[in-house]
Motif scaffolding. Structure first.
Motif, short mmCIF file in Angstrom:
data_model
loop_
_atom_site.label_atom_id
_atom_site.label_comp_id
_atom_site.label_asym_id
_atom_site.label_seq_id
_atom_site.Cartn_x
_atom_site.Cartn_y
_atom_site.Cartn_z
N GLU A 252 138.27 69.79 65.21
CA GLU A 252 136.88 70.23 65.18
C GLU A 252 136.38 70.59 66.58
N LYS B 3 137.96 73.82 67.86
CA LYS B 3 137.27 74.99 67.29
C LYS B 3 135.99 75.30 68.09
N ARG C 161 136.92 76.96 71.38
CA ARG C 161 137.33 78.35 71.16
C ARG C 161 136.13 79.23 70.87
N GLU C 162 135.22 78.74 70.00
CA GLU C 162 134.02 79.52 69.68
C GLU C 162 133.17 79.78 70.92
#
Length: 99
Positions: A24, A27, A30-31
């Motif tokens: 989580e 992610k 990366r976002e």
């Protein structure tokens, strides 16, 4: 200011397997468009200071929102003013000395 951070975000009270929580946070990094390298005990992150620390904050907020009652985070921070340096530059410098 550019920063290279080594961060270990450790969910507490969330069971024995923590990989879903690590995923989580990955992610979120990366976002945020951050450059990361996952390793066995955490993640190296490269980026602008505010962007990196905003993403770490977002990890805490998100993990709490999905039921993690406690989080302990260890952070090591590196900055330079004499020149820009990437994570790859640092690794290459050591590897060259091993030859």
């Amino acid at each position: 200011m550019k920063v290279i951070v080594d961060v270990a975000i450790i969910p507490l009270g969330a069971g024995l397997s923590l990989s879903k929580y690590v995923a989580e946070c990955e992610k979120i990094f990366r976002e945020a468009g951050l450059k990361t390298t996952l390793h066995a005990n955490g993640t190296n992150i490269e980026g602008e200071w505010d962007e990196v620390f905003n993403a770490i904050k977002k990890c805490h907020e998100h993990l709490h929102s999905i039921g993690v009652p406690r989080i302990s985070t260890n952070v090591r921070i590196g900055t330079r003013t004499d020149r820009e340096q990437t994570m790859e530059d640092k690794i290459k410098s050591v590897e060259e000395k091993l030859i």
